[in-house]
Design a protein around this motif. Structure first.
Motif, PDB file in Angstrom:
ATOM      1  N   GLU A  53       0.834  -1.201   0.000  1.00 16.23           N
ATOM      2  CA  GLU A  53       0.000   0.000   0.000  1.00 16.23           C
ATOM      3  C   GLU A  53       0.872   1.256   0.000  1.00 16.23           C
ATOM      4  OE1 GLU A  53      -3.006   1.923   3.271  1.00 16.23           O
ATOM      5  OE2 GLU A  53      -3.307  -0.199   2.777  1.00 16.23           O
ATOM      6  N   ILE A  54       0.519   2.225  -0.860  1.00 18.91           N
ATOM      7  CA  ILE A  54       1.284   3.464  -0.978  1.00 18.91           C
ATOM      8  C   ILE A  54       0.817   4.455   0.081  1.00 18.91           C
ATOM      9  CG2 ILE A  54       1.919   5.396  -2.472  1.00 18.91           C
ATOM     10  CD1 ILE A  54       3.058   2.785  -3.409  1.00 18.91           C
ATOM     11  N   LEU A  55       1.763   5.060   0.785  1.00 16.78           N
ATOM     12  CA  LEU A  55       1.431   6.036   1.817  1.00 16.78           C
ATOM     13  C   LEU A  55       1.040   7.375   1.210  1.00 16.78           C
ATOM     14  CD1 LEU A  55       4.365   5.355   4.280  1.00 16.78           C
ATOM     15  CD2 LEU A  55       1.968   4.810   4.683  1.00 16.78           C
ATOM     16  N   MET A  56       0.107   8.052   1.858  1.00 12.83           N
ATOM     17  CA  MET A  56      -0.283   9.389   1.441  1.00 12.83           C
ATOM     18  C   MET A  56       0.778  10.390   1.901  1.00 12.83           C
ATOM     19  SD  MET A  56      -3.116   8.985  -0.157  1.00 12.83           S
ATOM     20  CE  MET A  56      -3.847  10.627  -0.183  1.00 12.83           C
ATOM     21  N   PRO A  57       0.954  11.506   1.170  1.00 12.25           N
ATOM     22  CA  PRO A  57       1.975  12.505   1.541  1.00 12.25           C
ATOM     23  C   PRO A  57       1.882  12.991   2.989  1.00 12.25           C
ATOM     24  CG  PRO A  57       1.189  12.937  -0.673  1.00 12.25           C
ATOM     25  CD  PRO A  57       0.334  11.824  -0.139  1.00 12.25           C
ATOM     26  N   PRO A  58       0.681  13.279   3.531  1.00 10.29           N
ATOM     27  CA  PRO A  58       0.643  13.711   4.945  1.00 10.29           C
ATOM     28  C   PRO A  58       1.177  12.644   5.904  1.00 10.29           C
ATOM     29  CG  PRO A  58      -1.406  14.276   3.836  1.00 10.29           C
ATOM     30  CD  PRO A  58      -0.666  13.374   2.912  1.00 10.29           C
ATOM     31  N   ASP A  59       0.932  11.374   5.580  1.00 10.34           N
ATOM     32  CA  ASP A  59       1.441  10.299   6.427  1.00 10.34           C
ATOM     33  C   ASP A  59       2.956  10.205   6.336  1.00 10.34           C
ATOM     34  OD1 ASP A  59      -1.096   9.496   7.325  1.00 10.34           O
ATOM     35  OD2 ASP A  59      -1.409   8.284   5.527  1.00 10.34           O
ATOM     36  N   ILE A  60       3.504  10.364   5.150  1.00 13.93           N
ATOM     37  CA  ILE A  60       4.959  10.337   4.989  1.00 13.93           C
ATOM     38  C   ILE A  60       5.603  11.447   5.814  1.00 13.93           C
ATOM     39  CG2 ILE A  60       6.829  10.758   3.336  1.00 13.93           C
ATOM     40  CD1 ILE A  60       5.177   9.259   1.254  1.00 13.93           C
ATOM     41  N   GLU A  61       5.034  12.640   5.750  1.00 13.46           N
ATOM     42  CA  GLU A  61       5.592  13.754   6.520  1.00 13.46           C
ATOM     43  C   GLU A  61       5.488  13.493   8.016  1.00 13.46           C
ATOM     44  OE1 GLU A  61       7.648  17.138   7.197  1.00 13.46           O
ATOM     45  OE2 GLU A  61       7.334  16.065   5.297  1.00 13.46           O
ATOM     46  N   TRP A  62       4.379  12.897   8.452  1.00 18.62           N
ATOM     47  CA  TRP A  62       4.221  12.583   9.872  1.00 18.62           C
ATOM     48  C   TRP A  62       5.293  11.602  10.322  1.00 18.62           C
ATOM     49  CZ3 TRP A  62       3.468   8.482  13.116  1.00 18.62           C
ATOM     50  CH2 TRP A  62       3.047   8.780  14.431  1.00 18.62           C
ATOM     51  N   PHE A  63       5.535  10.568   9.542  1.00 18.28           N
ATOM     52  CA  PHE A  63       6.555   9.585   9.912  1.00 18.28           C
ATOM     53  C   PHE A  63       7.954  10.197   9.866  1.00 18.28           C
ATOM     54  CE2 PHE A  63       3.203   6.425   9.175  1.00 18.28           C
ATOM     55  CZ  PHE A  63       3.424   5.570  10.244  1.00 18.28           C
ATOM     56  N   ARG A  64       8.208  11.095   8.936  1.00 18.57           N
ATOM     57  CA  ARG A  64       9.502  11.777   8.916  1.00 18.57           C
ATOM     58  C   ARG A  64       9.735  12.542  10.215  1.00 18.57           C
ATOM     59  NH1 ARG A  64       9.175  14.374   2.803  1.00 18.57           N
ATOM     60  NH2 ARG A  64       9.987  12.553   1.648  1.00 18.57           N
ATOM     61  N   ASN A  65       8.706  13.260  10.651  1.00 11.66           N
ATOM     62  CA  ASN A  65       8.820  14.005  11.907  1.00 11.66           C
ATOM     63  C   ASN A  65       8.987  13.063  13.097  1.00 11.66           C
ATOM     64  OD1 ASN A  65       8.613  16.542  10.699  1.00 11.66           O
ATOM     65  ND2 ASN A  65       6.374  16.526  10.800  1.00 11.66           N
ATOM     66  N   ALA A  66       8.290  11.940  13.063  1.00  8.51           N
ATOM     67  CA  ALA A  66       8.401  10.963  14.143  1.00  8.51           C
ATOM     68  C   ALA A  66       9.821  10.410  14.225  1.00  8.51           C
ATOM     69  CB  ALA A  66       7.400   9.835  13.942  1.00  8.51           C
ATOM     70  N   ILE A  67      10.417  10.115  13.084  1.00 11.44           N
ATOM     71  CA  ILE A  67      11.788   9.601  13.066  1.00 11.44           C
ATOM     72  C   ILE A  67      12.759  10.642  13.610  1.00 11.44           C
ATOM     73  CG2 ILE A  67      13.683   8.905  11.544  1.00 11.44           C
ATOM     74  CD1 ILE A  67      11.583   7.532   9.775  1.00 11.44           C
ATOM     75  N   ARG A  68      12.572  11.890  13.230  1.00 10.97           N
ATOM     76  CA  ARG A  68      13.435  12.958  13.760  1.00 10.97           C
ATOM     77  C   ARG A  68      13.361  12.998  15.288  1.00 10.97           C
ATOM     78  NH1 ARG A  68      10.820  16.046   9.522  1.00 10.97           N
ATOM     79  NH2 ARG A  68      12.203  16.171   7.686  1.00 10.97           N
ATOM     80  N   SER A  69      12.158  12.884  15.815  1.00 12.66           N
ATOM     81  CA  SER A  69      11.988  12.912  17.269  1.00 12.66           C
ATOM     82  C   SER A  69      12.615  11.678  17.917  1.00 12.66           C
ATOM     83  CB  SER A  69      10.502  12.995  17.623  1.00 12.66           C
ATOM     84  OG  SER A  69       9.946  14.214  17.181  1.00 12.66           O
ATOM     85  N   LEU A  70      12.436  10.525  17.311  1.00 12.81           N
ATOM     86  CA  LEU A  70      13.000   9.296  17.858  1.00 12.81           C
ATOM     87  C   LEU A  70      14.523   9.333  17.854  1.00 12.81           C
ATOM     88  CD1 LEU A  70      10.535   6.811  16.177  1.00 12.81           C
ATOM     89  CD2 LEU A  70      10.863   7.049  18.654  1.00 12.81           C
ATOM     90  N   ARG A  71      15.102   9.944  16.849  1.00 12.53           N
ATOM     91  CA  ARG A  71      16.556  10.063  16.789  1.00 12.53           C
ATOM     92  C   ARG A  71      17.091  10.997  17.880  1.00 12.53           C
ATOM     93  NH1 ARG A  71      19.347   8.074  12.563  1.00 12.53           N
ATOM     94  NH2 ARG A  71      20.942   9.690  12.782  1.00 12.53           N
ATOM     95  N   LYS A  72      16.233  11.864  18.382  1.00  8.78           N
ATOM     96  CA  LYS A  72      16.584  12.709  19.522  1.00  8.78           C
ATOM     97  C   LYS A  72      16.262  12.012  20.839  1.00  8.78           C
ATOM     98  CE  LYS A  72      15.697  16.981  16.945  1.00  8.78           C
ATOM     99  NZ  LYS A  72      14.812  18.182  16.839  1.00  8.78           N
ATOM    100  N   MET A  73      15.835  10.736  20.760  1.00  9.60           N
ATOM    101  CA  MET A  73      15.523   9.886  21.908  1.00  9.60           C
ATOM    102  C   MET A  73      14.210  10.240  22.582  1.00  9.60           C
ATOM    103  SD  MET A  73      18.030   7.932  21.484  1.00  9.60           S
ATOM    104  CE  MET A  73      17.714   6.775  22.806  1.00  9.60           C
ATOM    105  N   THR A  74      13.333  10.962  21.897  1.00  7.65           N
ATOM    106  CA  THR A  74      12.001  11.220  22.439  1.00  7.65           C
ATOM    107  C   THR A  74      11.245   9.903  22.585  1.00  7.65           C
ATOM    108  OG1 THR A  74      11.941  13.348  21.297  1.00  7.65           O
ATOM    109  CG2 THR A  74       9.840  12.472  22.089  1.00  7.65           C
ATOM    110  N   PRO A  75      10.646   9.615  23.723  1.00  5.98           N
ATOM    111  CA  PRO A  75       9.864   8.382  23.872  1.00  5.98           C
ATOM    112  C   PRO A  75       8.731   8.319  22.852  1.00  5.98           C
ATOM    113  CG  PRO A  75      10.246   9.391  26.009  1.00  5.98           C
ATOM    114  CD  PRO A  75      10.696  10.388  24.986  1.00  5.98           C
ATOM    115  N   VAL A  76       8.507   7.149  22.289  1.00  7.51           N
ATOM    116  CA  VAL A  76       7.476   7.011  21.257  1.00  7.51           C
ATOM    117  C   VAL A  76       6.105   7.390  21.803  1.00  7.51           C
ATOM    118  CG1 VAL A  76       7.036   4.550  21.717  1.00  7.51           C
ATOM    119  CG2 VAL A  76       6.599   5.498  19.433  1.00  7.51           C
TER     120      VAL A  76
END
Length: 225
Positions: A53-76
């Motif tokens: 299944e292909i992700l919608m652009p808003p979902d891709i951007e949300w996951f990008r932001n989530a990864i940035r936060s996780l790389r800063k060690m923010t709890p999921v």
């Protein structure tokens, strides 16, 4: 980072790659499950069926932001703003400790000992309200009170109670400085999951705990735990 066009399978593989040097593999799998369930309503057993299944652009951007936060060690849990505790969906935030699975064992122990009883329970240092709310939900004949000395924590716990339709009575109170709140009946049970980590051990804790969760809920003075 996630490309502009991505399938769910590619997303999962990308997250693993981005986090591989920061988290254990099992924890990464858990993080992926939490993120996908929250954003895509994708349960673990559905991942294979929907992998192309292909992700919608808003979902891709949300996951990008989530990864940035996780790389800063923010709890999921702070990324999604929620967690599940004893089958209750709770809102979480920086005002209170993120509920741990181990604390569910404490709830289970109480439920086994007091099933079907009409009892009065006080939860001291309630934080998100997880213990008090789980007991109120699963002991319908019990009356549950809960205290905390942080107003922000009590506000969070009260909001969780409203969202779940539960009737715990929350009180601003510091058990370290005050007697039990006035107006309580004779209590059958007092429960608490207080802070217990000596301050000297702070430097050895994982950054996603030490740098984000409230220290008042984690640490105690070395000389007076």
């Amino acid at each position: 980072m996630i490309p502009s066009t991505s399938t769910i399978q590619a997303l999962r593989e990308n997250i693993k790659k981005e986090l591989s040097k920061l988290y254990p593999e099992r924890e990464i799998d858990s993080i992926i499950e939490v993120l996908c369930l929250y954003r895509l309503d994708l349960k673990r057993h559905e991942a294979g069926m929907r992998k192309h299944e292909i992700l919608m652009p808003p979902d891709i951007e949300w996951f990008r932001n989530a990864i940035r936060s996780l790389r800063k060690m923010t709890p999921v849990q702070y990324i999604t703003g929620e967690t599940v505790f004893y089958e209750l969906n709770l809102k979480v935030g920086a005002a209170a400790l993120i509920p741990r699975p181990e604390t569910e064992e404490l709830v289970q122990w109480i439920l086994e000992d007091h099933a079907g009883e009409r009892c009065s329970i006080l939860d001291i240092g309630t934080g998100s309200g997880c213990i008090a709310l789980a007991l109120d939900k699963n002991l319908p004949d019990a009356t549950v009170w809960a205290t905390d000395f942080h107003k922000d924590a009590l506000d969070l716990a009260a909001e969780n109670a409203r969202r779940l339709g539960l009737g715990v009575d929350f009180m601003l109170h510091d058990i370290r400085e005050e007697n039990l709140p006035e107006g309580l009946p004779r209590l059958d049970l007092i429960v608490s999951n207080p802070p217990y980590v000596p301050t000297r051990e702070k430097e050895f804790m994982d950054a996603n705990v030490r740098d984000f969760e409230p220290h008042d809920a984690l640490f105690v003075p070395d000389g007076d735990p």
